[in-house]
Design a protein around this motif. Structure first.
Motif, PDB file in Angstrom:
ATOM      1  N   PRO A 161      21.800 -19.435  57.823  1.00 39.41           N
ATOM      2  CA  PRO A 161      21.011 -20.668  57.968  1.00 39.41           C
ATOM      3  C   PRO A 161      21.771 -21.930  57.555  1.00 39.41           C
ATOM      4  O   PRO A 161      21.434 -23.021  57.990  1.00 39.41           O
ATOM      5  N   HIS A 162      22.809 -21.773  56.710  1.00 40.56           N
ATOM      6  CA  HIS A 162      23.597 -22.929  56.277  1.00 40.56           C
ATOM      7  C   HIS A 162      24.831 -23.142  57.147  1.00 40.56           C
ATOM      8  O   HIS A 162      25.618 -24.051  56.883  1.00 40.56           O
ATOM      9  N   GLY A 163      25.012 -22.300  58.173  1.00 46.01           N
ATOM     10  CA  GLY A 163      26.094 -22.524  59.118  1.00 46.01           C
ATOM     11  C   GLY A 163      27.357 -21.724  58.901  1.00 46.01           C
ATOM     12  O   GLY A 163      28.345 -21.920  59.608  1.00 46.01           O
ATOM     13  N   GLN A 164      27.366 -20.786  57.934  1.00 42.03           N
ATOM     14  CA  GLN A 164      28.560 -19.959  57.746  1.00 42.03           C
ATOM     15  C   GLN A 164      28.601 -18.830  58.771  1.00 42.03           C
ATOM     16  O   GLN A 164      27.560 -18.259  59.109  1.00 42.03           O
ATOM     17  N   GLU A 165      29.786 -18.504  59.244  1.00 41.56           N
ATOM     18  CA  GLU A 165      29.941 -17.387  60.170  1.00 41.56           C
ATOM     19  C   GLU A 165      29.903 -16.069  59.396  1.00 41.56           C
ATOM     20  O   GLU A 165      30.670 -15.881  58.446  1.00 41.56           O
ATOM     21  N   LEU A 166      29.013 -15.160  59.812  1.00 37.64           N
ATOM     22  CA  LEU A 166      28.848 -13.877  59.138  1.00 37.64           C
ATOM     23  C   LEU A 166      29.556 -12.742  59.872  1.00 37.64           C
ATOM     24  O   LEU A 166      29.538 -11.602  59.405  1.00 37.64           O
ATOM     25  N   THR A 167      30.151 -13.051  61.032  1.00 37.96           N
ATOM     26  CA  THR A 167      30.829 -12.026  61.821  1.00 37.96           C
ATOM     27  C   THR A 167      32.283 -12.410  62.055  1.00 37.96           C
ATOM     28  O   THR A 167      32.695 -13.556  61.854  1.00 37.96           O
ATOM     29  N   ARG A 168      33.037 -11.417  62.526  1.00 37.60           N
ATOM     30  CA  ARG A 168      34.453 -11.615  62.833  1.00 37.60           C
ATOM     31  C   ARG A 168      34.807 -10.755  64.041  1.00 37.60           C
ATOM     32  O   ARG A 168      34.208  -9.689  64.242  1.00 37.60           O
ATOM     33  N   ILE A 169      35.769 -11.202  64.834  1.00 34.51           N
ATOM     34  CA  ILE A 169      36.260 -10.374  65.931  1.00 34.51           C
ATOM     35  C   ILE A 169      37.769 -10.229  65.827  1.00 34.51           C
ATOM     36  O   ILE A 169      38.452 -11.057  65.225  1.00 34.51           O
ATOM     37  N   GLN A 170      38.289  -9.120  66.389  1.00 34.68           N
ATOM     38  CA  GLN A 170      39.727  -8.897  66.543  1.00 34.68           C
ATOM     39  C   GLN A 170      40.505  -9.060  65.244  1.00 34.68           C
ATOM     40  O   GLN A 170      41.544  -9.720  65.191  1.00 34.68           O
ATOM     41  N   ALA A 171      40.007  -8.440  64.186  1.00 37.80           N
ATOM     42  CA  ALA A 171      40.788  -8.429  62.947  1.00 37.80           C
ATOM     43  C   ALA A 171      42.132  -7.751  63.212  1.00 37.80           C
ATOM     44  O   ALA A 171      42.189  -6.769  63.960  1.00 37.80           O
ATOM     45  N   PRO A 172      43.225  -8.230  62.647  1.00 38.95           N
ATOM     46  CA  PRO A 172      44.546  -7.671  62.952  1.00 38.95           C
ATOM     47  C   PRO A 172      44.670  -6.171  62.715  1.00 38.95           C
ATOM     48  O   PRO A 172      45.483  -5.513  63.364  1.00 38.95           O
ATOM     49  N   ASP A 173      43.856  -5.620  61.812  1.00 36.39           N
ATOM     50  CA  ASP A 173      43.915  -4.173  61.587  1.00 36.39           C
ATOM     51  C   ASP A 173      42.897  -3.415  62.434  1.00 36.39           C
ATOM     52  O   ASP A 173      42.899  -2.186  62.462  1.00 36.39           O
ATOM     53  N   HIS A 174      42.022  -4.153  63.138  1.00 38.78           N
ATOM     54  CA  HIS A 174      41.002  -3.536  63.994  1.00 38.78           C
ATOM     55  C   HIS A 174      40.693  -4.477  65.160  1.00 38.78           C
ATOM     56  O   HIS A 174      39.640  -5.116  65.197  1.00 38.78           O
ATOM     57  N   TYR A 175      41.581  -4.554  66.132  1.00 35.89           N
ATOM     58  CA  TYR A 175      41.390  -5.466  67.249  1.00 35.89           C
ATOM     59  C   TYR A 175      40.178  -5.095  68.105  1.00 35.89           C
ATOM     60  O   TYR A 175      39.700  -5.911  68.886  1.00 35.89           O
ATOM     61  N   HIS A 176      39.693  -3.878  67.946  1.00 31.97           N
ATOM     62  CA  HIS A 176      38.555  -3.442  68.757  1.00 31.97           C
ATOM     63  C   HIS A 176      37.216  -3.781  68.123  1.00 31.97           C
ATOM     64  O   HIS A 176      36.170  -3.457  68.695  1.00 31.97           O
ATOM     65  N   HIS A 177      37.212  -4.429  66.973  1.00 37.70           N
ATOM     66  CA  HIS A 177      35.958  -4.832  66.330  1.00 37.70           C
ATOM     67  C   HIS A 177      35.518  -6.188  66.872  1.00 37.70           C
ATOM     68  O   HIS A 177      36.277  -7.156  66.866  1.00 37.70           O
ATOM     69  N   TYR A 178      34.255  -6.267  67.304  1.00 34.65           N
ATOM     70  CA  TYR A 178      33.745  -7.467  67.971  1.00 34.65           C
ATOM     71  C   TYR A 178      32.401  -7.896  67.407  1.00 34.65           C
ATOM     72  O   TYR A 178      31.355  -7.690  68.019  1.00 34.65           O
ATOM     73  N   GLY A 179      32.398  -8.516  66.228  1.00 39.38           N
ATOM     74  CA  GLY A 179      31.183  -9.117  65.674  1.00 39.38           C
ATOM     75  C   GLY A 179      30.057  -8.129  65.514  1.00 39.38           C
ATOM     76  O   GLY A 179      30.103  -7.215  64.688  1.00 39.38           O
ATOM     77  N   LEU A 180      29.013  -8.290  66.310  1.00 32.74           N
ATOM     78  CA  LEU A 180      27.934  -7.304  66.439  1.00 32.74           C
ATOM     79  C   LEU A 180      28.070  -6.687  67.826  1.00 32.74           C
ATOM     80  O   LEU A 180      27.897  -7.381  68.832  1.00 32.74           O
ATOM     81  N   TRP A 181      28.376  -5.394  67.875  1.00 32.69           N
ATOM     82  CA  TRP A 181      28.617  -4.748  69.169  1.00 32.69           C
ATOM     83  C   TRP A 181      28.114  -3.311  69.111  1.00 32.69           C
ATOM     84  O   TRP A 181      27.782  -2.801  68.042  1.00 32.69           O
ATOM     85  N   ASN A 182      28.042  -2.642  70.284  1.00 30.76           N
ATOM     86  CA  ASN A 182      27.293  -1.385  70.336  1.00 30.76           C
ATOM     87  C   ASN A 182      27.999  -0.300  71.158  1.00 30.76           C
ATOM     88  O   ASN A 182      27.529   0.077  72.223  1.00 30.76           O
ATOM     89  N   PRO A 183      29.125   0.241  70.692  1.00 29.03           N
ATOM     90  CA  PRO A 183      29.757   1.380  71.374  1.00 29.03           C
ATOM     91  C   PRO A 183      29.566   2.686  70.587  1.00 29.03           C
ATOM     92  O   PRO A 183      29.437   2.667  69.364  1.00 29.03           O
ATOM     93  N   TRP A 184      29.565   3.796  71.283  1.00 28.95           N
ATOM     94  CA  TRP A 184      29.513   5.106  70.642  1.00 28.95           C
ATOM     95  C   TRP A 184      30.905   5.737  70.629  1.00 28.95           C
ATOM     96  O   TRP A 184      31.721   5.480  71.513  1.00 28.95           O
ATOM     97  N   THR A 185      31.158   6.580  69.638  1.00 27.13           N
ATOM     98  CA  THR A 185      32.518   7.047  69.372  1.00 27.13           C
ATOM     99  C   THR A 185      32.818   8.417  69.967  1.00 27.13           C
ATOM    100  O   THR A 185      33.834   8.601  70.632  1.00 27.13           O
TER     101      THR A 185
END
Length: 331
Positions: A161-185
């Motif tokens: 609510p104060h404008g901070q980003e709570l998600t992250r995408i493409q972290a250098p150790d996990h480029y396949h991580h995309y904020g809030l996303w929904n894949p099965w393993t």
């Protein structure tokens, strides 16, 4: 004139009765909402089947809250998906809240929550504050990184609510991580084990297909979108194993309110006559890659069962709190 009376608890339809009365010539129905056991400072979303009450168009109906002799107009929103559902927000009190549907002009707030599509992004905002962004364009990894990590159909950023980003995408150790996303393993399809999560393995991915609906109004903004869970076959072809309908609805934060509610619903269906088996695995499904500004020193995890960062992994819970310091604020 027929007068209807309804009693509601949270969003549950409890009772319906009708009676003839000359006392309220313009009143259509009385709605009673019992939220006494709810947190008093947190507004609750309430809904009711409008078609069960009246056939009048919502353009000639107003909703009011009744407190003794005081009547206050209330903003509402009508969902029309085969049947009309009336939605509004109620603040719990020690007494049953009384609302009335009457013939009249509905309350139309000058400003309300919005959903705007542009440049491959859908952003839900309230006033000058962004709350959530859905990315329907394909986002590629940084230059020099394997393009197998590209992805569409994910939420980022999710803002506090104060404008901070709570998600992250493409972290250098996990480029396949995309904020809030929904894949099965671990997914078995046509005799092969498919991984939609670890994109580098080139076994599968999830793609945006199209929007089903985008709506905004005085109570909530929402989008419904279709995703394909695509299998990369060994012969170089592709096949869709699962169709996903993702519905995201964010309710209008009220003035001075330091929180907002995001309701995410995911429906999965087999795309062919072939069965799809989601095998047990330690992660998969809806994932959240949190902000890089959180670490074990400045943030904490707590579940309804009293589990923390040390022992919550792999456990079940009714709720989970993730919170921590971001810059000079907290979220």
């Amino acid at each position: 004139m027929m007068l209807n009376s309804l009693r509601l608890t949270c969003i549950s339809f409890i009772a319906f009765s009708a009676m003839l009365t000359p006392l309220y010539a313009q009143r259509i129905a009385t709605l009673e909402v019992d939220l006494k056991k709810r947190t008093p400072d947190k507004e609750i979303h309430v809904q009711v089947d409008l078609d069960a009450i009246t056939a009048l168009p919502d353009s000639v109906i107003r909703l009011i809250e009744v407190k003794g002799n005081k009547q206050t107009p209330v903003a509402y929103q009508v969902e029309n998906n085969g049947k009309r559902v009336l939605h509004w927000l109620v603040k719990p009190s020690l007494a049953t809240s009384i609302f009335a549907l009457e013939k009249g002009k509905p309350l139309k707030p000058a400003d309300h929550i919005r959903a705007i599509r542009e440049n491959g992004e859908l952003t839900i905002s309230n006033g000058n504050k962004n709350l959530l962004r859905y990315n329907y364009k394909t986002v590629y990894p940084p230059k020099g990184i394997d393009t197998a990590f590209k992805r569409s159909g994910f939420i980022h950023p999710l803002w506090s609510p104060h404008g901070q980003e709570l998600t992250r995408i493409q972290a250098p150790d996990h480029y396949h991580h995309y904020g809030l996303w929904n894949p099965w393993t671990h997914v078995v399809f046509e005799g092969d084990t498919v991984d939609f999560w670890n994109l580098k393995d080139r076994k599968g991915t999830v793609r945006f297909v199209d929007f089903v609906a985008v709506n905004a109004g005085p109570v909530y903004a929402e989008y419904q979108t279709l995703h394909d869970h695509v299998v990369f076959k060994k012969d170089g072809t592709e096949k869709v194993a699962l169709n996903e309908l993702q519905s995201v609805r964010i309710f209008q934060p009220q003035k001075g309110q330091d929180y907002y509610i995001a309701d995410i619903t995911i429906q999965l269906n087999c795309a062919t006559d072939e069965q799809v088996l989601l095998k047990e695995y330690r992660y998969g499904g809806l994932g959240w890659r949190a902000t890089e500004k959180w670490n074990k020193e400045n943030s904490e995890t707590l579940t309804s069962e009293g589990k923390t960062r040390k022992d919550a992994d792999g456990t079940k819970a009714r709720w989970v709190i993730l919170q921590g310091k971001i810059d000079d604020d907290y979220a």
